[in-house]
Design a protein around this motif. Structure first.
Motif, PDB file in Angstrom:
ATOM      1  N   ALA A  13      48.771  33.749  79.943  1.00  0.00           N
ATOM      2  CA  ALA A  13      49.534  32.983  80.919  1.00  0.00           C
ATOM      3  C   ALA A  13      50.684  33.777  81.508  1.00  0.00           C
ATOM      4  O   ALA A  13      51.247  33.401  82.535  1.00  0.00           O
ATOM      5  N   GLY A  14      51.060  34.883  80.852  1.00  0.00           N
ATOM      6  CA  GLY A  14      52.157  35.691  81.351  1.00  0.00           C
ATOM      7  C   GLY A  14      52.377  36.897  80.467  1.00  0.00           C
ATOM      8  O   GLY A  14      51.748  37.030  79.410  1.00  0.00           O
ATOM      9  N   PHE A  15      53.265  37.779  80.910  1.00  0.00           N
ATOM     10  CA  PHE A  15      53.570  38.985  80.149  1.00  0.00           C
ATOM     11  C   PHE A  15      54.947  39.507  80.532  1.00  0.00           C
ATOM     12  O   PHE A  15      55.498  39.146  81.575  1.00  0.00           O
ATOM     13  N   ALA A  16      55.465  40.365  79.677  1.00  0.00           N
ATOM     14  CA  ALA A  16      56.692  41.103  79.968  1.00  0.00           C
ATOM     15  C   ALA A  16      56.482  42.538  79.506  1.00  0.00           C
ATOM     16  O   ALA A  16      55.936  42.769  78.423  1.00  0.00           O
ATOM     17  N   LEU A  17      56.891  43.475  80.308  1.00  0.00           N
ATOM     18  CA  LEU A  17      56.798  44.898  80.001  1.00  0.00           C
ATOM     19  C   LEU A  17      58.218  45.444  79.955  1.00  0.00           C
ATOM     20  O   LEU A  17      58.991  45.263  80.909  1.00  0.00           O
ATOM     21  N   SER A  18      58.575  46.084  78.828  1.00  0.00           N
ATOM     22  CA  SER A  18      59.950  46.526  78.617  1.00  0.00           C
ATOM     23  C   SER A  18      59.980  47.914  78.017  1.00  0.00           C
ATOM     24  O   SER A  18      59.000  48.374  77.445  1.00  0.00           O
ATOM     25  N   ARG A  19      61.155  48.550  78.126  1.00  0.00           N
ATOM     26  CA  ARG A  19      61.339  49.832  77.458  1.00  0.00           C
ATOM     27  C   ARG A  19      62.772  49.959  76.978  1.00  0.00           C
ATOM     28  O   ARG A  19      63.703  49.468  77.616  1.00  0.00           O
ATOM     29  N   ALA A  20      62.913  50.616  75.844  1.00  0.00           N
ATOM     30  CA  ALA A  20      64.235  50.863  75.270  1.00  0.00           C
ATOM     31  C   ALA A  20      64.409  52.357  75.079  1.00  0.00           C
ATOM     32  O   ALA A  20      63.478  53.059  74.659  1.00  0.00           O
ATOM     33  N   ILE A  21      65.594  52.817  75.421  1.00  0.00           N
ATOM     34  CA  ILE A  21      65.979  54.202  75.198  1.00  0.00           C
ATOM     35  C   ILE A  21      67.368  54.162  74.584  1.00  0.00           C
ATOM     36  O   ILE A  21      68.308  53.670  75.212  1.00  0.00           O
ATOM     37  N   MET A  22      67.436  54.617  73.347  1.00  0.00           N
ATOM     38  CA  MET A  22      68.688  54.586  72.578  1.00  0.00           C
ATOM     39  C   MET A  22      69.208  53.149  72.513  1.00  0.00           C
ATOM     40  O   MET A  22      68.509  52.281  72.032  1.00  0.00           O
ATOM     41  N   ASP A  23      70.415  52.885  73.034  1.00  0.00           N
ATOM     42  CA  ASP A  23      70.958  51.537  72.907  1.00  0.00           C
ATOM     43  C   ASP A  23      70.909  50.751  74.222  1.00  0.00           C
ATOM     44  O   ASP A  23      71.600  49.762  74.393  1.00  0.00           O
ATOM     45  N   GLU A  24      70.041  51.172  75.142  1.00  0.00           N
ATOM     46  CA  GLU A  24      69.857  50.452  76.395  1.00  0.00           C
ATOM     47  C   GLU A  24      68.374  50.159  76.593  1.00  0.00           C
ATOM     48  O   GLU A  24      67.516  50.890  76.109  1.00  0.00           O
ATOM     49  N   GLU A  39      65.365  48.114  79.450  1.00  0.00           N
ATOM     50  CA  GLU A  39      65.097  47.583  80.779  1.00  0.00           C
ATOM     51  C   GLU A  39      63.869  46.696  80.726  1.00  0.00           C
ATOM     52  O   GLU A  39      62.852  47.059  80.138  1.00  0.00           O
ATOM     53  N   LEU A  40      63.990  45.533  81.307  1.00  0.00           N
ATOM     54  CA  LEU A  40      62.843  44.669  81.527  1.00  0.00           C
ATOM     55  C   LEU A  40      62.177  45.191  82.797  1.00  0.00           C
ATOM     56  O   LEU A  40      62.729  45.052  83.891  1.00  0.00           O
ATOM     57  N   LEU A  41      61.034  45.831  82.643  1.00  0.00           N
ATOM     58  CA  LEU A  41      60.377  46.478  83.777  1.00  0.00           C
ATOM     59  C   LEU A  41      59.613  45.494  84.646  1.00  0.00           C
ATOM     60  O   LEU A  41      59.649  45.568  85.875  1.00  0.00           O
ATOM     61  N   LEU A  42      58.877  44.602  84.006  1.00  0.00           N
ATOM     62  CA  LEU A  42      58.078  43.598  84.708  1.00  0.00           C
ATOM     63  C   LEU A  42      58.028  42.341  83.864  1.00  0.00           C
ATOM     64  O   LEU A  42      57.941  42.416  82.636  1.00  0.00           O
ATOM     65  N   ILE A  43      58.019  41.220  84.521  1.00  0.00           N
ATOM     66  CA  ILE A  43      57.750  39.945  83.862  1.00  0.00           C
ATOM     67  C   ILE A  43      57.024  39.090  84.881  1.00  0.00           C
ATOM     68  O   ILE A  43      57.382  39.080  86.063  1.00  0.00           O
ATOM     69  N   ALA A  44      55.970  38.420  84.435  1.00  0.00           N
ATOM     70  CA  ALA A  44      55.193  37.587  85.349  1.00  0.00           C
ATOM     71  C   ALA A  44      54.553  36.446  84.582  1.00  0.00           C
ATOM     72  O   ALA A  44      54.153  36.605  83.431  1.00  0.00           O
ATOM     73  N   VAL A  45      54.454  35.320  85.256  1.00  0.00           N
ATOM     74  CA  VAL A  45      53.771  34.147  84.723  1.00  0.00           C
ATOM     75  C   VAL A  45      52.743  33.723  85.761  1.00  0.00           C
ATOM     76  O   VAL A  45      53.030  33.696  86.965  1.00  0.00           O
ATOM     77  N   ASP A  46      51.545  33.407  85.286  1.00  0.00           N
ATOM     78  CA  ASP A  46      50.503  32.923  86.188  1.00  0.00           C
ATOM     79  C   ASP A  46      51.080  31.739  86.977  1.00  0.00           C
ATOM     80  O   ASP A  46      51.682  30.833  86.389  1.00  0.00           O
ATOM     81  N   GLY A 104      58.117  31.767  81.055  1.00  0.00           N
ATOM     82  CA  GLY A 104      59.041  32.826  81.451  1.00  0.00           C
ATOM     83  C   GLY A 104      60.236  32.905  80.513  1.00  0.00           C
ATOM     84  O   GLY A 104      60.637  33.992  80.083  1.00  0.00           O
ATOM     85  N   GLY A 105      60.793  31.756  80.158  1.00  0.00           N
ATOM     86  CA  GLY A 105      61.919  31.731  79.225  1.00  0.00           C
ATOM     87  C   GLY A 105      61.523  32.240  77.851  1.00  0.00           C
ATOM     88  O   GLY A 105      62.281  32.981  77.214  1.00  0.00           O
ATOM     89  N   ALA A 106      60.338  31.853  77.385  1.00  0.00           N
ATOM     90  CA  ALA A 106      59.869  32.322  76.073  1.00  0.00           C
ATOM     91  C   ALA A 106      59.692  33.838  76.079  1.00  0.00           C
ATOM     92  O   ALA A 106      60.072  34.521  75.117  1.00  0.00           O
ATOM     93  N   LEU A 107      59.128  34.371  77.155  1.00  0.00           N
ATOM     94  CA  LEU A 107      58.960  35.821  77.255  1.00  0.00           C
ATOM     95  C   LEU A 107      60.317  36.517  77.283  1.00  0.00           C
ATOM     96  O   LEU A 107      60.526  37.517  76.590  1.00  0.00           O
ATOM     97  N   LEU A 108      61.231  35.997  78.064  1.00  0.00           N
ATOM     98  CA  LEU A 108      62.556  36.613  78.180  1.00  0.00           C
ATOM     99  C   LEU A 108      63.300  36.572  76.846  1.00  0.00           C
ATOM    100  O   LEU A 108      63.887  37.576  76.423  1.00  0.00           O
ATOM    101  N   ARG A 109      63.243  35.449  76.142  1.00  0.00           N
ATOM    102  CA  ARG A 109      63.887  35.364  74.827  1.00  0.00           C
ATOM    103  C   ARG A 109      63.245  36.331  73.841  1.00  0.00           C
ATOM    104  O   ARG A 109      63.940  36.948  73.018  1.00  0.00           O
ATOM    105  N   SER A 110      61.942  36.522  73.934  1.00  0.00           N
ATOM    106  CA  SER A 110      61.246  37.462  73.060  1.00  0.00           C
ATOM    107  C   SER A 110      61.691  38.896  73.332  1.00  0.00           C
ATOM    108  O   SER A 110      61.916  39.678  72.403  1.00  0.00           O
ATOM    109  N   VAL A 111      61.830  39.251  74.601  1.00  0.00           N
ATOM    110  CA  VAL A 111      62.303  40.591  74.963  1.00  0.00           C
ATOM    111  C   VAL A 111      63.723  40.799  74.433  1.00  0.00           C
ATOM    112  O   VAL A 111      64.034  41.851  73.857  1.00  0.00           O
ATOM    113  N   ILE A 112      64.583  39.802  74.605  1.00  0.00           N
ATOM    114  CA  ILE A 112      65.960  39.909  74.121  1.00  0.00           C
ATOM    115  C   ILE A 112      65.968  40.098  72.605  1.00  0.00           C
ATOM    116  O   ILE A 112      66.673  40.964  72.083  1.00  0.00           O
TER     117      ILE A 112
END
Length: 156
Positions: free
Chosen positions: A61-72, A74-81, A90-98
């Motif tokens: 139903a959706g996804f989030a693509l993220s990357r971490a480098i050291m202590d920073e 970036e949420l690269l992509l997030i999308a929900v069908d 979207g909120g569940a994905l964002l909370r998971s990334v956080i």
């Protein structure tokens, strides 16, 4: 109203085709925001990159693509069908990334979003604040350009 369970899991390169299908439905090609399958596979091979998948009733139903480098990070992509929007995915994905970022010791999470994108309300509701603008960042196939707004959130 029936409550649907959102199941979150980590994904990988094998999920790129399904992610591409979500992007094709979720991102309007007018804005040039979607990535290609090969771009997704390529970045997933890099250190510090992860893919979070959201399934509802067994379907992606959706996804989030993220990357971490050291202590920073970036949420690269997030999308929900689009057929599943406004259902908490979207909120569940964002909370998971956080949460993943916090587990990795990230102190600041960044994202960029096209100006006037309705998703900005989701980001602000999750503690993101504007930090800048990239003028004419997105380019459509017809050559039309759109600004990108950068946001960030401090993490504990």
């Amino acid at each position: 109203m029936t409550t649907r369970v959102i199941e979150l899991s980590h994904g990988g390169a094998a999920d790129a085709e399904a992610v591409e299908r979500i992007m094709a439905r979720a991102f309007d090609p007018r804005f040039g925001e979607a990535w290609t399958r090969s771009q997704c596979v390529g970045i997933l091979a890099m250190p510090g990159v992860w893919l979070t998948l959201a399934h509802v009733d067994g379907a992606l139903a959706g996804f989030a693509l993220s990357r971490a480098i050291m202590d920073e990070a970036e949420l690269l992509l997030i999308a929900v069908d689009p057929s599943r929007r406004r259902s908490g995915i979207g909120g569940a994905l964002l909370r998971s990334v956080i949460a993943e970022c916090e587990g990795r010791g990230v102190r600041r999470l960044h994202l960029e979003v096209r100006a006037n994108n309705p998703a900005i309300a989701l980001y602000v509701a999750h503690g993101f604040a504007p930090v800048g603008t990239r003028r004419d960042y997105y380019r459509s196939r017809s050559g039309e350009t759109f600004d990108a707004c950068t946001y960030a959130r401090a993490l504990d």
